[in-house]
Scaffold this motif. Structure first.
Motif, PDB file in Angstrom:
ATOM      1  N   VAL A 115       0.831  -1.204   0.000  1.00 25.46           N
ATOM      2  CA  VAL A 115       0.000   0.000   0.000  1.00 25.46           C
ATOM      3  C   VAL A 115       0.869   1.260   0.000  1.00 25.46           C
ATOM      4  O   VAL A 115       0.526   2.272  -0.627  1.00 25.46           O
ATOM      5  CB  VAL A 115      -0.982  -0.022   1.189  1.00 25.46           C
ATOM      6  CG1 VAL A 115      -0.312   0.354   2.493  1.00 25.46           C
ATOM      7  CG2 VAL A 115      -2.177   0.878   0.943  1.00 25.46           C
ATOM      8  N   VAL A 116       2.025   1.194   0.652  1.00 22.66           N
ATOM      9  CA  VAL A 116       2.956   2.326   0.633  1.00 22.66           C
ATOM     10  C   VAL A 116       3.496   2.545  -0.780  1.00 22.66           C
ATOM     11  O   VAL A 116       3.659   3.680  -1.235  1.00 22.66           O
ATOM     12  CB  VAL A 116       4.101   2.103   1.636  1.00 22.66           C
ATOM     13  CG1 VAL A 116       5.237   3.103   1.399  1.00 22.66           C
ATOM     14  CG2 VAL A 116       3.596   2.234   3.069  1.00 22.66           C
ATOM     15  N   SER A 117       3.778   1.454  -1.493  1.00 21.22           N
ATOM     16  CA  SER A 117       4.310   1.564  -2.856  1.00 21.22           C
ATOM     17  C   SER A 117       3.310   2.212  -3.809  1.00 21.22           C
ATOM     18  O   SER A 117       3.689   2.722  -4.867  1.00 21.22           O
ATOM     19  CB  SER A 117       4.710   0.182  -3.377  1.00 21.22           C
ATOM     20  OG  SER A 117       3.570  -0.617  -3.648  1.00 21.22           O
ATOM     21  N   LYS A 121       1.169   7.109   2.164  1.00 18.52           N
ATOM     22  CA  LYS A 121       2.152   7.290   3.235  1.00 18.52           C
ATOM     23  C   LYS A 121       2.080   8.732   3.742  1.00 18.52           C
ATOM     24  O   LYS A 121       1.576   9.624   3.061  1.00 18.52           O
ATOM     25  CB  LYS A 121       3.563   6.965   2.755  1.00 18.52           C
ATOM     26  CG  LYS A 121       4.059   7.754   1.566  1.00 18.52           C
ATOM     27  CD  LYS A 121       5.446   7.266   1.160  1.00 18.52           C
ATOM     28  CE  LYS A 121       6.027   8.112   0.025  1.00 18.52           C
ATOM     29  NZ  LYS A 121       5.318   7.907  -1.246  1.00 18.52           N
ATOM     30  N   VAL A 122       2.566   8.921   4.973  1.00 18.79           N
ATOM     31  CA  VAL A 122       2.605  10.259   5.570  1.00 18.79           C
ATOM     32  C   VAL A 122       3.754  11.025   4.929  1.00 18.79           C
ATOM     33  O   VAL A 122       4.907  10.610   5.014  1.00 18.79           O
ATOM     34  CB  VAL A 122       2.810  10.177   7.099  1.00 18.79           C
ATOM     35  CG1 VAL A 122       2.904  11.576   7.693  1.00 18.79           C
ATOM     36  CG2 VAL A 122       1.677   9.402   7.746  1.00 18.79           C
ATOM     37  N   ASP A 123       3.443  12.151   4.291  1.00 15.47           N
ATOM     38  CA  ASP A 123       4.457  12.895   3.540  1.00 15.47           C
ATOM     39  C   ASP A 123       5.019  14.102   4.281  1.00 15.47           C
ATOM     40  O   ASP A 123       6.145  14.516   4.034  1.00 15.47           O
ATOM     41  CB  ASP A 123       3.858  13.397   2.215  1.00 15.47           C
ATOM     42  CG  ASP A 123       3.475  12.252   1.301  1.00 15.47           C
ATOM     43  OD1 ASP A 123       4.204  11.255   1.275  1.00 15.47           O
ATOM     44  OD2 ASP A 123       2.431  12.349   0.641  1.00 15.47           O
ATOM     45  N   PHE A 124       4.229  14.667   5.201  1.00 15.61           N
ATOM     46  CA  PHE A 124       4.533  16.011   5.703  1.00 15.61           C
ATOM     47  C   PHE A 124       4.069  16.118   7.145  1.00 15.61           C
ATOM     48  O   PHE A 124       2.976  15.674   7.484  1.00 15.61           O
ATOM     49  CB  PHE A 124       3.779  17.015   4.828  1.00 15.61           C
ATOM     50  CG  PHE A 124       4.143  18.456   5.061  1.00 15.61           C
ATOM     51  CD1 PHE A 124       5.253  19.009   4.443  1.00 15.61           C
ATOM     52  CD2 PHE A 124       3.351  19.265   5.853  1.00 15.61           C
ATOM     53  CE1 PHE A 124       5.567  20.356   4.621  1.00 15.61           C
ATOM     54  CE2 PHE A 124       3.659  20.602   6.043  1.00 15.61           C
ATOM     55  CZ  PHE A 124       4.773  21.147   5.419  1.00 15.61           C
ATOM     56  N   VAL A 125       4.908  16.650   8.009  1.00 14.39           N
ATOM     57  CA  VAL A 125       4.542  16.826   9.417  1.00 14.39           C
ATOM     58  C   VAL A 125       4.791  18.263   9.835  1.00 14.39           C
ATOM     59  O   VAL A 125       5.820  18.851   9.501  1.00 14.39           O
ATOM     60  CB  VAL A 125       5.346  15.869  10.332  1.00 14.39           C
ATOM     61  CG1 VAL A 125       5.117  16.213  11.803  1.00 14.39           C
ATOM     62  CG2 VAL A 125       4.953  14.431  10.079  1.00 14.39           C
ATOM     63  N   LEU A 138      11.894   8.760   5.422  1.00 15.65           N
ATOM     64  CA  LEU A 138      11.367   8.296   6.707  1.00 15.65           C
ATOM     65  C   LEU A 138       9.873   7.983   6.648  1.00 15.65           C
ATOM     66  O   LEU A 138       9.358   7.233   7.479  1.00 15.65           O
ATOM     67  CB  LEU A 138      11.623   9.349   7.794  1.00 15.65           C
ATOM     68  CG  LEU A 138      13.045   9.437   8.348  1.00 15.65           C
ATOM     69  CD1 LEU A 138      13.159  10.611   9.296  1.00 15.65           C
ATOM     70  CD2 LEU A 138      13.425   8.140   9.053  1.00 15.65           C
ATOM     71  N   SER A 139       9.182   8.578   5.668  1.00 16.93           N
ATOM     72  CA  SER A 139       7.736   8.343   5.565  1.00 16.93           C
ATOM     73  C   SER A 139       7.430   6.866   5.333  1.00 16.93           C
ATOM     74  O   SER A 139       6.381   6.369   5.769  1.00 16.93           O
ATOM     75  CB  SER A 139       7.144   9.177   4.428  1.00 16.93           C
ATOM     76  OG  SER A 139       7.655   8.764   3.174  1.00 16.93           O
ATOM     77  N   ILE A 140       8.333   6.154   4.683  1.00 18.67           N
ATOM     78  CA  ILE A 140       8.080   4.738   4.374  1.00 18.67           C
ATOM     79  C   ILE A 140       8.105   3.861   5.628  1.00 18.67           C
ATOM     80  O   ILE A 140       7.116   3.189   5.930  1.00 18.67           O
ATOM     81  CB  ILE A 140       9.084   4.226   3.318  1.00 18.67           C
ATOM     82  CG1 ILE A 140       8.861   4.974   1.994  1.00 18.67           C
ATOM     83  CG2 ILE A 140       8.940   2.720   3.123  1.00 18.67           C
ATOM     84  CD1 ILE A 140       9.873   4.637   0.922  1.00 18.67           C
ATOM     85  N   PRO A 141       9.207   3.852   6.423  1.00 24.26           N
ATOM     86  CA  PRO A 141       9.191   3.007   7.627  1.00 24.26           C
ATOM     87  C   PRO A 141       8.153   3.457   8.656  1.00 24.26           C
ATOM     88  O   PRO A 141       7.558   2.617   9.340  1.00 24.26           O
ATOM     89  CB  PRO A 141      10.617   3.141   8.179  1.00 24.26           C
ATOM     90  CG  PRO A 141      11.164   4.387   7.586  1.00 24.26           C
ATOM     91  CD  PRO A 141      10.523   4.492   6.231  1.00 24.26           C
ATOM     92  N   ILE A 142       7.928   4.776   8.764  1.00 23.60           N
ATOM     93  CA  ILE A 142       6.940   5.267   9.731  1.00 23.60           C
ATOM     94  C   ILE A 142       5.540   4.783   9.357  1.00 23.60           C
ATOM     95  O   ILE A 142       4.768   4.323  10.211  1.00 23.60           O
ATOM     96  CB  ILE A 142       6.974   6.803   9.818  1.00 23.60           C
ATOM     97  CG1 ILE A 142       8.255   7.255  10.528  1.00 23.60           C
ATOM     98  CG2 ILE A 142       5.741   7.342  10.546  1.00 23.60           C
ATOM     99  CD1 ILE A 142       8.460   8.754  10.543  1.00 23.60           C
ATOM    100  N   THR A 143       5.205   4.863   8.072  1.00 24.61           N
ATOM    101  CA  THR A 143       3.884   4.427   7.633  1.00 24.61           C
ATOM    102  C   THR A 143       3.713   2.923   7.793  1.00 24.61           C
ATOM    103  O   THR A 143       2.661   2.451   8.240  1.00 24.61           O
ATOM    104  CB  THR A 143       3.645   4.818   6.155  1.00 24.61           C
ATOM    105  OG1 THR A 143       3.851   6.220   6.004  1.00 24.61           O
ATOM    106  CG2 THR A 143       2.230   4.465   5.730  1.00 24.61           C
ATOM    107  N   ALA A 226      -5.974   1.485   9.420  1.00 26.76           N
ATOM    108  CA  ALA A 226      -4.664   2.158   9.412  1.00 26.76           C
ATOM    109  C   ALA A 226      -4.422   2.855   8.085  1.00 26.76           C
ATOM    110  O   ALA A 226      -3.991   4.015   8.041  1.00 26.76           O
ATOM    111  CB  ALA A 226      -3.560   1.150   9.688  1.00 26.76           C
ATOM    112  N   ALA A 227      -4.714   2.153   6.982  1.00 30.40           N
ATOM    113  CA  ALA A 227      -4.484   2.730   5.661  1.00 30.40           C
ATOM    114  C   ALA A 227      -5.406   3.911   5.404  1.00 30.40           C
ATOM    115  O   ALA A 227      -4.986   4.942   4.858  1.00 30.40           O
ATOM    116  CB  ALA A 227      -4.678   1.650   4.591  1.00 30.40           C
TER     117      ALA A 227
END
Length: 356
Positions: A115-117, A121-125, A138-143, A226-227
């Motif tokens: 789903v991340v691919s 994913k979370v892009d911006f904080v 970092l968005s990949i492992p965090i998501t 989650a997704a």
């Protein structure tokens, strides 16, 4: 657009109502049943695999509802469907063959990676009262961590009839409302369909349950929630970062307290016990049905807080978060979810009052 929400919800509800009895018969035929033991509250062999009915109803309704929506992001939706399929297959195999925790975890990571691919994913904080920061790689492992964590959190609360399904329905309904407020059509349609699928299954799963959702259902619902939360809150300010945590407040807090409890007791984090939220509430003397309804009420409180957080000023949101965390801690101490008799906050307040 309203027709897509209504059609998706109604079709999913009808499909789940029709499919669940068929899945029940299939589960018994293939031997996907749950036998009682010292950790479980049911006293007879129950068919599981109920999550298969939720999944099939969701997939069928999505195929019907999506053509009614134009201008959305089909690649993202296909990512969710593919990841959901992977995690459902893993859960279904576990319902029948009792897979090892490592195999299940690998399956969850694979589903999250898929789903991340596809761009979920979370892009911006944004930090409180500060400037935004791009997450980068970092968005990949965090998501992935978020998706796997929520997936397991839903699995952990699946201990009473209708508990995981009902809490998931409340969370899904909350995501639907927030998606409407934000004008996120994709998330709103997906949430409406998921809600219909859950409620159709819950008709057979509420106490006394006729079928359990099993890992096929718990993993699929955890993954989907989650997704959807990531898809709905990709650009995370302080508030929008906390909102999905509040939406999933019951399973996440139960998981958090389980980790703390097992750490304090020096037992493995993966070790099972009978000190989860539903066990503690049952220990207070409430019936099975009333215990579930109390947890529904707690989930609804978190849901209302999540909606409130999305509509108030940031300084008000900080107060709401602080008060909610305090109430959560006091409630945990009262029911002894971490350790019986361990009440640091309550004891601190009592000492302060005794000084007066």
């Amino acid at each position: 657009m309203e027709i897509a929400y209504i059609v998706g919800f109604v079709v999913a509800l009808a499909m789940a109502l029709g499919l669940t009895p068929l899945v029940k018969k299939f589960a018994v035929r293939v031997g996907a049943v749950d036998a009682p033991n010292q950790r479980k509250v049911h006293t007879r062999i129950m068919p599981r695999l109920g999550g298969l009915a939720i999944y099939l109803a969701f997939m069928a309704a999505i195929m019907i509802a999506l053509p009614l929506v134009s201008g959305e992001k089909p690649h993202v939706i296909w990512g969710l469907l593919l990841g959901g399929t992977i995690v459902t297959i893993v859960g279904a195999l576990d319902d029948r063959f009792d897979l090892s925790p490592k195999v299940k975890l690998l399956g969850q990571i694979a589903a999250a990676s898929v789903v991340v691919s596809f761009g979920v994913k979370v892009d911006f904080v944004t930090l409180p009262f500060g400037d935004g920061t791009q997450m980068g790689w970092l968005s990949i492992p965090i998501t992935i961590f978020w998706i796997v964590g929520v997936t397991n959190a839903i699995n952990l609360i699946d201990g009473l009839d209708g508990l995981a399904a009902g809490v998931s329905a409340i969370a899904t309904g909350t995501i639907f409302v927030l998606a409407l407020i934000m004008g996120n059509i994709t998330v709103a349609v997906l949430s409406a369909v998921l809600l219909g699928s859950i409620l159709g299954f819950l008709f057979f799963n509420f106490h006394p349950a006729k079928i359990f959702m099993g890992d096929s259902g718990a993993l699929f619902l955890g993954f989907s929630l989650a997704a959807l939360s990531v898809l709905g809150f990709k650009q995370a300010t302080l508030v929008s970062f906390v909102v999905p945590i509040f939406i999933l407040g019951v399973p996440l807090s139960d998981t958090f307290f389980a980790i703390v409890r097992r750490t304090l007791n020096k037992t493995p984090i993966s070790a099972a016990d009978k000190n989860h939220l539903h066990h503690c509430i049952l220990a207070l003397g409430l019936s099975h049905r009333n215990s579930v309804l109390v947890i529904y009420a707690i989930a609804a409180m978190f849901a209302l807080s999540a909606i409130l957080l999305s509509t108030v000023a940031q300084w008000v949101a900080l107060i709401v978060i602080a008060v909610t965390l305090l109430v959560l801690q006091v409630g945990a101490e009262l029911i002894g979810i971490v350790q019986k008799g361990r009440r640091p906050v309550i004891n601190f307040v009592q000492r302060l009052l005794s000084l007066k």
